[in-house]
Design a protein around this motif. Structure first.
Motif, PDB file in Angstrom:
ATOM      1  N   SER A 130       0.803  -1.223   0.000  1.00  0.00           N
ATOM      2  CA  SER A 130       0.000   0.000   0.000  1.00  0.00           C
ATOM      3  C   SER A 130       0.838   1.276   0.000  1.00  0.00           C
ATOM      4  N   PHE A 131       2.178   1.169  -0.059  1.00  0.00           N
ATOM      5  CA  PHE A 131       3.001   2.375  -0.153  1.00  0.00           C
ATOM      6  C   PHE A 131       2.802   3.025  -1.523  1.00  0.00           C
ATOM      7  N   PRO A 132       2.854   4.356  -1.589  1.00  0.00           N
ATOM      8  CA  PRO A 132       2.548   5.038  -2.857  1.00  0.00           C
ATOM      9  C   PRO A 132       3.462   4.668  -4.016  1.00  0.00           C
ATOM     10  N   ASN A 133       4.705   4.287  -3.730  1.00  0.00           N
ATOM     11  CA  ASN A 133       5.628   3.952  -4.824  1.00  0.00           C
ATOM     12  C   ASN A 133       5.560   2.484  -5.228  1.00  0.00           C
ATOM     13  N   VAL A 134       4.704   1.700  -4.569  1.00  0.00           N
ATOM     14  CA  VAL A 134       4.474   0.314  -4.990  1.00  0.00           C
ATOM     15  C   VAL A 134       3.269   0.318  -5.930  1.00  0.00           C
ATOM     16  N   THR A 135       3.522   0.122  -7.192  1.00  0.00           N
ATOM     17  CA  THR A 135       2.446   0.224  -8.183  1.00  0.00           C
ATOM     18  C   THR A 135       1.735  -1.098  -8.436  1.00  0.00           C
ATOM     19  N   LYS A 136       2.369  -2.187  -7.999  1.00  0.00           N
ATOM     20  CA  LYS A 136       1.755  -3.494  -8.281  1.00  0.00           C
ATOM     21  C   LYS A 136       2.316  -4.535  -7.334  1.00  0.00           C
ATOM     22  N   PHE A 137       1.438  -5.424  -6.857  1.00  0.00           N
ATOM     23  CA  PHE A 137       1.887  -6.602  -6.118  1.00  0.00           C
ATOM     24  C   PHE A 137       1.163  -7.815  -6.693  1.00  0.00           C
ATOM     25  N   ASP A 138       1.934  -8.756  -7.192  1.00  0.00           N
ATOM     26  CA  ASP A 138       1.362  -9.970  -7.784  1.00  0.00           C
ATOM     27  C   ASP A 138       2.150 -11.175  -7.275  1.00  0.00           C
ATOM     28  N   PRO A 139       1.591 -11.945  -6.321  1.00  0.00           N
ATOM     29  CA  PRO A 139       2.322 -13.101  -5.773  1.00  0.00           C
ATOM     30  C   PRO A 139       2.598 -14.190  -6.795  1.00  0.00           C
ATOM     31  N   ARG A 140       1.961 -14.112  -7.964  1.00  0.00           N
ATOM     32  CA  ARG A 140       2.205 -15.131  -8.999  1.00  0.00           C
ATOM     33  C   ARG A 140       3.482 -14.848  -9.777  1.00  0.00           C
ATOM     34  N   GLU A 141       3.986 -13.616  -9.684  1.00  0.00           N
ATOM     35  CA  GLU A 141       5.228 -13.262 -10.376  1.00  0.00           C
ATOM     36  C   GLU A 141       6.414 -13.640  -9.486  1.00  0.00           C
ATOM     37  N   ILE A 142       6.755 -14.882  -9.461  1.00  0.00           N
ATOM     38  CA  ILE A 142       7.789 -15.378  -8.557  1.00  0.00           C
ATOM     39  C   ILE A 142       9.109 -14.655  -8.812  1.00  0.00           C
ATOM     40  N   GLY A 143       9.658 -14.068  -7.742  1.00  0.00           N
ATOM     41  CA  GLY A 143      10.910 -13.328  -7.846  1.00  0.00           C
ATOM     42  C   GLY A 143      10.742 -11.888  -8.277  1.00  0.00           C
ATOM     43  N   ARG A 144       9.538 -11.511  -8.704  1.00  0.00           N
ATOM     44  CA  ARG A 144       9.264 -10.121  -9.109  1.00  0.00           C
ATOM     45  C   ARG A 144       7.882  -9.715  -8.604  1.00  0.00           C
ATOM     46  N   GLU A 145       7.619 -10.066  -7.364  1.00  0.00           N
ATOM     47  CA  GLU A 145       6.262  -9.873  -6.842  1.00  0.00           C
ATOM     48  C   GLU A 145       5.849  -8.400  -6.749  1.00  0.00           C
ATOM     49  N   TYR A 146       6.811  -7.522  -6.449  1.00  0.00           N
ATOM     50  CA  TYR A 146       6.505  -6.104  -6.290  1.00  0.00           C
ATOM     51  C   TYR A 146       7.029  -5.314  -7.489  1.00  0.00           C
ATOM     52  N   THR A 147       6.239  -4.398  -7.968  1.00  0.00           N
ATOM     53  CA  THR A 147       6.682  -3.432  -8.969  1.00  0.00           C
ATOM     54  C   THR A 147       6.670  -2.059  -8.321  1.00  0.00           C
ATOM     55  N   SER A 151      11.039   8.230  -8.064  1.00  0.00           N
ATOM     56  CA  SER A 151      10.576   9.607  -8.250  1.00  0.00           C
ATOM     57  C   SER A 151      10.861  10.116  -9.657  1.00  0.00           C
ATOM     58  N   ASP A 152      11.826   9.496 -10.347  1.00  0.00           N
ATOM     59  CA  ASP A 152      12.149   9.882 -11.726  1.00  0.00           C
ATOM     60  C   ASP A 152      11.288   9.165 -12.749  1.00  0.00           C
ATOM     61  N   GLY A 153      10.407   8.289 -12.276  1.00  0.00           N
ATOM     62  CA  GLY A 153       9.521   7.576 -13.192  1.00  0.00           C
ATOM     63  C   GLY A 153      10.035   6.229 -13.633  1.00  0.00           C
ATOM     64  N   ASP A 154      11.232   5.840 -13.179  1.00  0.00           N
ATOM     65  CA  ASP A 154      11.761   4.522 -13.542  1.00  0.00           C
ATOM     66  C   ASP A 154      11.001   3.436 -12.782  1.00  0.00           C
ATOM     67  N   VAL A 155      10.873   2.278 -13.390  1.00  0.00           N
ATOM     68  CA  VAL A 155      10.145   1.153 -12.807  1.00  0.00           C
ATOM     69  C   VAL A 155      11.108  -0.001 -12.591  1.00  0.00           C
ATOM     70  N   TYR A 156      11.015  -0.644 -11.429  1.00  0.00           N
ATOM     71  CA  TYR A 156      11.837  -1.824 -11.159  1.00  0.00           C
ATOM     72  C   TYR A 156      11.027  -2.789 -10.299  1.00  0.00           C
ATOM     73  N   THR A 157      11.524  -4.016 -10.183  1.00  0.00           N
ATOM     74  CA  THR A 157      10.809  -5.046  -9.432  1.00  0.00           C
ATOM     75  C   THR A 157      11.636  -5.522  -8.246  1.00  0.00           C
ATOM     76  N   CYS A 158      10.946  -6.036  -7.235  1.00  0.00           N
ATOM     77  CA  CYS A 158      11.589  -6.603  -6.047  1.00  0.00           C
ATOM     78  C   CYS A 158      10.898  -7.900  -5.688  1.00  0.00           C
ATOM     79  N   ASN A 159      11.669  -8.830  -5.135  1.00  0.00           N
ATOM     80  CA  ASN A 159      11.047 -10.056  -4.657  1.00  0.00           C
ATOM     81  C   ASN A 159      10.660  -9.895  -3.184  1.00  0.00           C
TER      82      ASN A 159
END
Length: 389
Positions: A130-147, A151-159
């Motif tokens: 629910s943090f504002p910079n977390v745009t997506k959470f999908d537990p099915r994306e193994i290893g890339r669950e969080y998007t 602040s510069d608009g770049d997108v990255y993923t975290c497990n």
């Protein structure tokens, strides 16, 4: 001729008066343990007791009982080890701060739990997703669950593990979550971006304090406001009680040098403590050990005329407790076993030692007086370290 006295027959109003004179948690516990009449005269959770000295939370494996859900705590007051059941503190969980007697626990899910080790109470803060910079959470994306979005608009993923271990630096509270009559606020420092986020009791999501995103060295609640400090000692004063946060700044002369900054409420004033470190490299059997050693603290008091940080050579008999928690101060003469003009601190700098440290500090309303053990909160390794000012 001796006169036998039945202490259980003392008038309830007299017992209540005596109980209110007690200032040490342990004394209050013993008072309630005398008999039913004394226990009835003293409420289980009193409102008059001041905050007590922190207990040192030892690493796992230091408990004489090998149960995995037991943790050992050292009491500074009596130099004794107390055992508390803390099943939430497992190997798969991470603690990211403590405030008002509550630990903040992260796991490899979006859940953010807060736990009171004494009362065993447990609540939930809004989740990581629910943090504002977390745009997506999908537990099915193994290893890339969080998007996440920068602040510069770049997108990255975290497990899941990366989010647990590195997303949040620390969380503090404005008041004790144990007090059901008061709405508390939580403020979180985010590790990689330096953003400050907050939520109110009962909120479903976190919000950013947009104007204070570079004031991420430390945060503390002081006189109803959240104070945040930058690397150079400038202060952002944040009011998060309205519909949207308001921020104003205290522009002090830049503090150059030092490795860590701490804000500490002290005797109705605000201190800035700068910590100096040095790094040692040891090569043993082809293995490189990196050791961080604290060499010095410098203490400054905020002076409104200027404004400026005024250097202090002593603490007027007070003691400071610093670490990856909400830093606090005590007048040492009020607490047996506490040494004045000392800084008690935890090893919260080195990633290598992260899982073996923390303290705890709790308000009187956090204590369950039906139990015989007391606690406070932070993290540290096996040895208790103090630095004299």
């Amino acid at each position: 001729m001796s006169i036998s006295v039945d202490w259980s027959d003392l008038p309830p109003e007299l017992l209540e008066t005596i109980a209110k004179k007690l200032k040490i948690h342990k004394d209050y516990v013993r008072f309630r343990a005398v008999c039913l009449a004394w226990r009835t005269a003293a409420p289980r959770i009193p409102k008059h007791l001041p905050c007590q000295l922190p207990w040192l939370m030892l690493p796992r494996g230091t408990s004489p009982d090998q149960r995995s859900d037991l943790r050992s705590f050292i009491s500074v007051t009596d130099d004794k080890i107390h055992l508390l059941t803390l099943p939430e503190d497992s190997d798969s969980h991470r603690r990211c701060g403590s405030s008002h007697g509550w630990l903040v626990i992260l796991e490899e899910t979006p859940l953010i739990s807060i736990v009171n080790p004494l009362t065993q109470s447990k609540h939930q803060l809004p989740p990581l997703s629910s943090f504002p910079n977390v745009t997506k959470f999908d537990p099915r994306e193994i290893g890339r669950e969080y998007t996440l979005k920068t602040s510069d608009g770049d997108v990255y993923t975290c497990n899941l593990k990366e989010m647990r271990d590195s997303f949040i630096k620390k969380v503090i509270f404005s008041s004790s979550p144990s007090n059901e009559d008061v709405d508390y606020y939580a403020v979180a420092i985010l590790n990689q971006t330096g953003d400050l986020a907050y939520c109110k009791k009962g909120d479903r999501c976190w919000k950013f304090i947009d104007d204070a995103n570079s004031f991420c060295e430390d945060v503390v609640f002081h006189k109803g406001y959240c104070y945040a400090v930058s690397k150079f000692g400038t202060i952002a004063v944040c009011d998060v009680s309205g519909s949207s946060p308001t921020v104003y700044f205290i522009e002090t002369p830049r503090q150059i040098g030092g490795d860590m900054q701490y804000l500490v409420p002290w005797n109705d004033e605000l201190l800035l403590v700068t910590r100096y470190m040095e790094v040692e490299f040891n090569m043993d059997q082809n293995k490189l050990d990196i050791l961080y050693k604290t060499t010095e603290f410098r203490v400054y008091k905020l002076v409104s005329n200027g404004p400026k940080w005024e250097s202090m050579s002593g603490l007027d008999g007070w003691a400071l407790f610093l670490g990856e928690n909400c830093s606090i101060s005590f007048r040492a003469s009020d607490y047996p076993g506490c040494k004045g003009n000392c800084i008690y601190f935890t090893d919260d700098y080195s990633e290598w030692n992260y899982n073996v440290q923390q303290w705890s500090s709790m308000a009187a309303s956090d204590l369950d007086y039906s139990k015989s053990t007391l606690i406070m909160r932070w993290w540290f390794n096996e040895e208790f370290v103090k630095y004299k000012c």
